[in-house]
Scaffold this active site. Structure first.
Site, PDB file in Angstrom:
ATOM      1  N   LYS A 114      50.230 -23.623  26.282  1.00 48.74           N
ATOM      2  CA  LYS A 114      51.148 -22.657  25.671  1.00 48.74           C
ATOM      3  C   LYS A 114      51.944 -21.938  26.768  1.00 48.74           C
ATOM      4  O   LYS A 114      51.405 -21.094  27.491  1.00 48.74           O
ATOM      5  CB  LYS A 114      50.391 -21.601  24.863  1.00 48.74           C
ATOM      6  N   GLU A 171      44.573 -15.271  36.575  1.00 50.10           N
ATOM      7  CA  GLU A 171      45.448 -14.818  37.665  1.00 50.10           C
ATOM      8  C   GLU A 171      46.343 -13.756  37.066  1.00 50.10           C
ATOM      9  O   GLU A 171      47.125 -14.036  36.168  1.00 50.10           O
ATOM     10  CB  GLU A 171      46.313 -15.971  38.188  1.00 50.10           C
ATOM     11  N   CYS A 208      54.456 -12.560  41.237  1.00 51.36           N
ATOM     12  CA  CYS A 208      53.130 -11.938  41.277  1.00 51.36           C
ATOM     13  C   CYS A 208      52.811 -11.480  42.683  1.00 51.36           C
ATOM     14  O   CYS A 208      52.072 -10.523  42.885  1.00 51.36           O
ATOM     15  CB  CYS A 208      52.083 -12.909  40.785  1.00 51.36           C
ATOM     16  N   GLU A 262      52.073  -1.688  38.703  1.00 50.77           N
ATOM     17  CA  GLU A 262      52.929  -2.873  38.814  1.00 50.77           C
ATOM     18  C   GLU A 262      54.193  -2.657  38.000  1.00 50.77           C
ATOM     19  O   GLU A 262      54.125  -2.332  36.819  1.00 50.77           O
ATOM     20  CB  GLU A 262      52.197  -4.120  38.296  1.00 50.77           C
TER      21      GLU A 262
HETATM   22  P1  NAP Z   1      51.966 -11.643  29.847  1.00 46.90           P
HETATM   23  O1  NAP Z   1      52.751 -10.829  28.929  1.00 46.90           O
HETATM   24  O2  NAP Z   1      50.553 -11.288  30.083  1.00 46.90           O
HETATM   25  O3  NAP Z   1      52.078 -13.128  29.291  1.00 46.90           O
HETATM   26  C1  NAP Z   1      51.480 -14.232  29.922  1.00 46.90           C
HETATM   27  C2  NAP Z   1      51.233 -15.323  28.909  1.00 46.90           C
HETATM   28  O4  NAP Z   1      50.237 -14.885  27.970  1.00 46.90           O
HETATM   29  C3  NAP Z   1      52.441 -15.680  28.065  1.00 46.90           C
HETATM   30  O5  NAP Z   1      52.427 -17.053  27.783  1.00 46.90           O
HETATM   31  C4  NAP Z   1      52.213 -14.861  26.810  1.00 46.90           C
HETATM   32  O6  NAP Z   1      52.895 -15.345  25.691  1.00 46.90           O
HETATM   33  C5  NAP Z   1      50.730 -14.980  26.644  1.00 46.90           C
HETATM   34  N1  NAP Z   1      50.108 -13.946  25.836  1.00 46.90           N
HETATM   35  C6  NAP Z   1      50.575 -12.713  25.535  1.00 46.90           C
HETATM   36  N2  NAP Z   1      49.690 -12.045  24.766  1.00 46.90           N
HETATM   37  C7  NAP Z   1      48.647 -12.873  24.557  1.00 46.90           C
HETATM   38  C8  NAP Z   1      47.421 -12.765  23.851  1.00 46.90           C
HETATM   39  N3  NAP Z   1      47.085 -11.653  23.200  1.00 46.90           N
HETATM   40  N4  NAP Z   1      46.577 -13.814  23.848  1.00 46.90           N
HETATM   41  C9  NAP Z   1      46.876 -14.941  24.529  1.00 46.90           C
HETATM   42  N5  NAP Z   1      48.028 -15.105  25.212  1.00 46.90           N
HETATM   43  C10 NAP Z   1      48.897 -14.083  25.234  1.00 46.90           C
HETATM   44  O7  NAP Z   1      52.642 -11.719  31.275  1.00 46.90           O
HETATM   45  P2  NAP Z   1      54.181 -11.919  31.593  1.00 46.90           P
HETATM   46  O8  NAP Z   1      54.869 -10.650  31.343  1.00 46.90           O
HETATM   47  O9  NAP Z   1      54.688 -13.143  30.939  1.00 46.90           O
HETATM   48  O10 NAP Z   1      54.109 -12.223  33.142  1.00 46.90           O
HETATM   49  C11 NAP Z   1      54.146 -11.237  34.103  1.00 46.90           C
HETATM   50  C12 NAP Z   1      52.766 -10.905  34.610  1.00 46.90           C
HETATM   51  O11 NAP Z   1      52.142 -12.067  35.134  1.00 46.90           O
HETATM   52  C13 NAP Z   1      52.748  -9.923  35.737  1.00 46.90           C
HETATM   53  O12 NAP Z   1      51.730  -8.986  35.557  1.00 46.90           O
HETATM   54  C14 NAP Z   1      52.472 -10.787  36.956  1.00 46.90           C
HETATM   55  O13 NAP Z   1      51.903 -10.097  38.044  1.00 46.90           O
HETATM   56  C15 NAP Z   1      51.577 -11.793  36.400  1.00 46.90           C
HETATM   57  N6  NAP Z   1      51.570 -13.002  37.215  1.00 46.90           N
HETATM   58  C16 NAP Z   1      50.487 -13.233  37.990  1.00 46.90           C
HETATM   59  C17 NAP Z   1      50.437 -14.348  38.802  1.00 46.90           C
HETATM   60  C18 NAP Z   1      49.221 -14.619  39.625  1.00 46.90           C
HETATM   61  O14 NAP Z   1      49.057 -15.746  40.039  1.00 46.90           O
HETATM   62  N7  NAP Z   1      48.348 -13.666  39.867  1.00 46.90           N
HETATM   63  C19 NAP Z   1      51.514 -15.225  38.829  1.00 46.90           C
HETATM   64  C20 NAP Z   1      52.627 -14.942  38.034  1.00 46.90           C
HETATM   65  C21 NAP Z   1      52.644 -13.829  37.228  1.00 46.90           C
HETATM   66  P3  NAP Z   1      54.381 -14.807  25.333  1.00 46.90           P
HETATM   67  O15 NAP Z   1      55.255 -15.141  26.467  1.00 46.90           O
HETATM   68  O16 NAP Z   1      54.695 -15.597  24.131  1.00 46.90           O
HETATM   69  O17 NAP Z   1      54.246 -13.349  25.116  1.00 46.90           O
END
Ligand code: NAP
Ligand code: MG
Length: 493
Positions: A174, A249, A283, A383
């Site tokens: 997904k 992550e 990230c 963040e």
């Molecule tokens: P996010 O909102 O947590 O979303 C990540 C993924 O999870 C998306 O595919 C999202 O779907 C899905 N998701 C959302 N709610 C969910 C739930 N309740 N159950 C299961 N899946 C769910 O993060 P983002 O805003 O896309 O990405 C930014 C974040 O990612 C930042 O905090 C960044 O630091 C972190 N990040 C970390 C790394 C690392 O390696 N540590 C790398 C890249 C990014 P939808 O898109 O459909 O909402």
């Protein structure tokens, strides 16, 4: 658009059962890029059933053969690198040099993971009993649920799916709602590379309608998630209670430490690239600089001067240095933090949305720098995931390390110094998953483990020599060829 964007389940391209769709837009100008299935739990069920069925034969396919398909996918990605990079820039905004890098990570990972197919080493060890053989081998876990964010929409799926498939798992994937097209290309390429039906299943849709049902589904045995800490911890709670392996992550608040003996010109280059590359949405982005008080003002001046010169625009334009934020909500978040920052530090660059001329229809915000921010100010702690940098004064390396380690997050950190003793002390004492010396906070290479401590992760590492760990179980096997009952610790006492 010649071909519709559909889910990929059991080797077939399908609409959501509900028939609903959602739209994908270009964040630089609002262009409509396509419609995708807005799937639901019933589509997740179909995908899990397909993955469960395919697992029966995939796990018995020799690992080198599985790996060859991943290698072929790598070759196709390499041929299409430029088209994929352009599509990615259109879809999520980062500039072409960076989207090329994102695709390159997919290529690197394909070759690296493919090599694992002919290694996947286990361990043999002497038994404590005579005429007995002992060894440990890796076994696939089953069906892997892969949930990814939008900021590295090709690299992150590669880091997860390639090792998962080489190890013999099948997958339900997904992708983030903001970057469905890259996931579609990824899956098309694997189909073309010869992956059997059902081994990789792609389900588009929201976190609540697809992600959450995947976490709950009893047929999914391991969840590999990259995204925000809040969502990750929720997944860990739900999935953990169901006995699943959960590899996370999550967020970051990465610091660059600059000591008074550092090469300030080099540090400035690294800070600007780490803080404003991908519009601060990496990230590993640098969002705080912990700088020795003797050089704080000089460094702030240099960084601010450079930040003001950065050219905003469409990432497809070769002159652009900073693209848009991924969506309108991210711009609002950045604006809210900039408003907070105005009460917490001295604004030395940026500080507002950018919407003039060609930027009018996009989600742009100026690269923004606050100087003389307290180490515990909100903009130095939380963040933001945007082009906002907080510069914090420190009096010593010890203080810098302490401030770095006090963060909720622990992905990457960096130190600029000319003193080898300080560099080694920092390498030892900085409690992050990645430490850089005289280099910014970004730029991980695929053959080293990637991941973070504290709120960034839960102990797993992706890529590197650890790539198979999240996706395999260790199985210890004893073969007794003595022809009699041997009772290990009992007969051995
Ligand atoms: P996010 O909102 O947590 O979303 C990540 C993924 O999870 C998306 O595919 C999202 O779907 C899905 N998701 C959302 N709610 C969910 C739930 N309740 N159950 C299961 N899946 C769910 O993060 P983002 O805003 O896309 O990405 C930014 C974040 O990612 C930042 O905090 C960044 O630091 C972190 N990040 C970390 C790394 C690392 O390696 N540590 C790398 C890249 C990014 P939808 O898109 O459909 O909402
Ligand atoms: Mg989009």
């Amino acid at each position: 658009m010649s071909e519709p964007f559909l889910n990929y389940i059991s080797g077939r391209w399908l609409s959501a059962r509900s028939g609903r769709t959602f739209a994908n837009h270009n964040p630089a100008n609002g262009d409509h890029l396509g419609d995708y299935p807005a799937s639901g739990p019933e589509d997740v069920n179909d995908a899990v059933a397909a993955a469960t069925h395919a697992f029966k034969s995939w796990r018995l396919t020799p690992a080198p053969k599985r790996a060859e398909i991943v290698f072929r996918a790598g070759e196709i990605i390499r041929e299409r690198k430029e088209d994929l990079a352009r599509a990615m820039t259109r879809e999520m905004g980062k500039i072409l040099v960076e989207t090329r890098g994102d695709v390159q990570e997919g290529i690197d990972m394909a070759y690296l993971a493919a090599g694992e197919g002919r290694r996947m080493y286990g361990v043999t060890t002497p038994s404590e009993m005579p005429n007995k053989w002992a060894m440990s081998v890796r076994a696939p876990i089953g069906v892997a649920g892969i949930i990814t964010p939008w900021n590295f929409p090709f690299a992150i799926p590669s880091w997860k799916l390639m090792p998962a498939l080489v190890a013999g798992n099948t997958a339900v994937f997904k992708p983030a709602g903001d970057t469905p097209e890259m996931a579609w290309h990824f899956s098309k390429i694997f189909e073309e590379a010869g992956l059997p039906p059902g081994v990789l299943n792609l389900v588009f849709g929201s976190g609540s309608q697809v992600g959450s049902p995947m976490v709950e589904h009893p047929g999914i045995h391991v969840i590999s998630f990259t995204g925000s800490t809040d969502v990750g911890l929720q997944i860990a709670g739900r999935g953990g209670a169901l006995g699943k392996r959960i590899s996370l992550e999550m967020g970051g608040k990465n610091a660059i430490i600059v000591m008074e003996d550092a090469d300030l010109a080099l540090a400035t280059d690294a800070i600007v690239w780490s803080a404003f590359g991908t519009t601060g949405q990496r990230c590993t982005a640098c969002s705080r600089v912990l700088v020795h008080e003797q050089v704080h003002d000089r460094l702030a001046e240099k960084v601010a001067a450079r930040a003001k010169q950065l050219k905003l625009g469409d990432g497809l334009d070769a002159a652009t240095e900073v693209g848009p934020l991924v969506n309108a909500k991210q711009v609002e978040t950045v604006e809210a933090y900039v408003a907070i920052g105005k009460g917490e530090g001295s604004l030395v660059a940026g500080g507002a949305r950018a919407s003039g001329g060609a930027l009018a229809k996009g989600h742009f915000h100026q690269p923004t720098v606050f100087a003389a921010v307290k180490h515990d100010a909100r903009i130095a702690v939380e963040e933001i995931f945007g082009p906002v940098l907080a510069m914090v004064k420190v009096r010593s390396l010890e203080e810098a390390v302490q401030v770095n380690n006090a963060s909720r997050y622990g992905l990457s950190s960096s130190i600029f110094t000319a003193d080898v003793n300080r560099a080694f002390a920092a390498m030892r004492d900085l409690e992050t998953g990645i430490v850089y010396v005289n280099h910014g906070t970004t730029g991980a290479e695929t053959h080293l483990p990637f991941g973070g401590t504290r709120g960034t992760g839960n102990g797993h590492r992706e890529a590197g020599h650890t790539m198979l760990d999240p996706f395999t179980e260790w199985k210890s096997i004893y073969v007794d060829f003595s022809g009699r009952l041997q009772r290990a610790q009992i007969d051995n006492a």
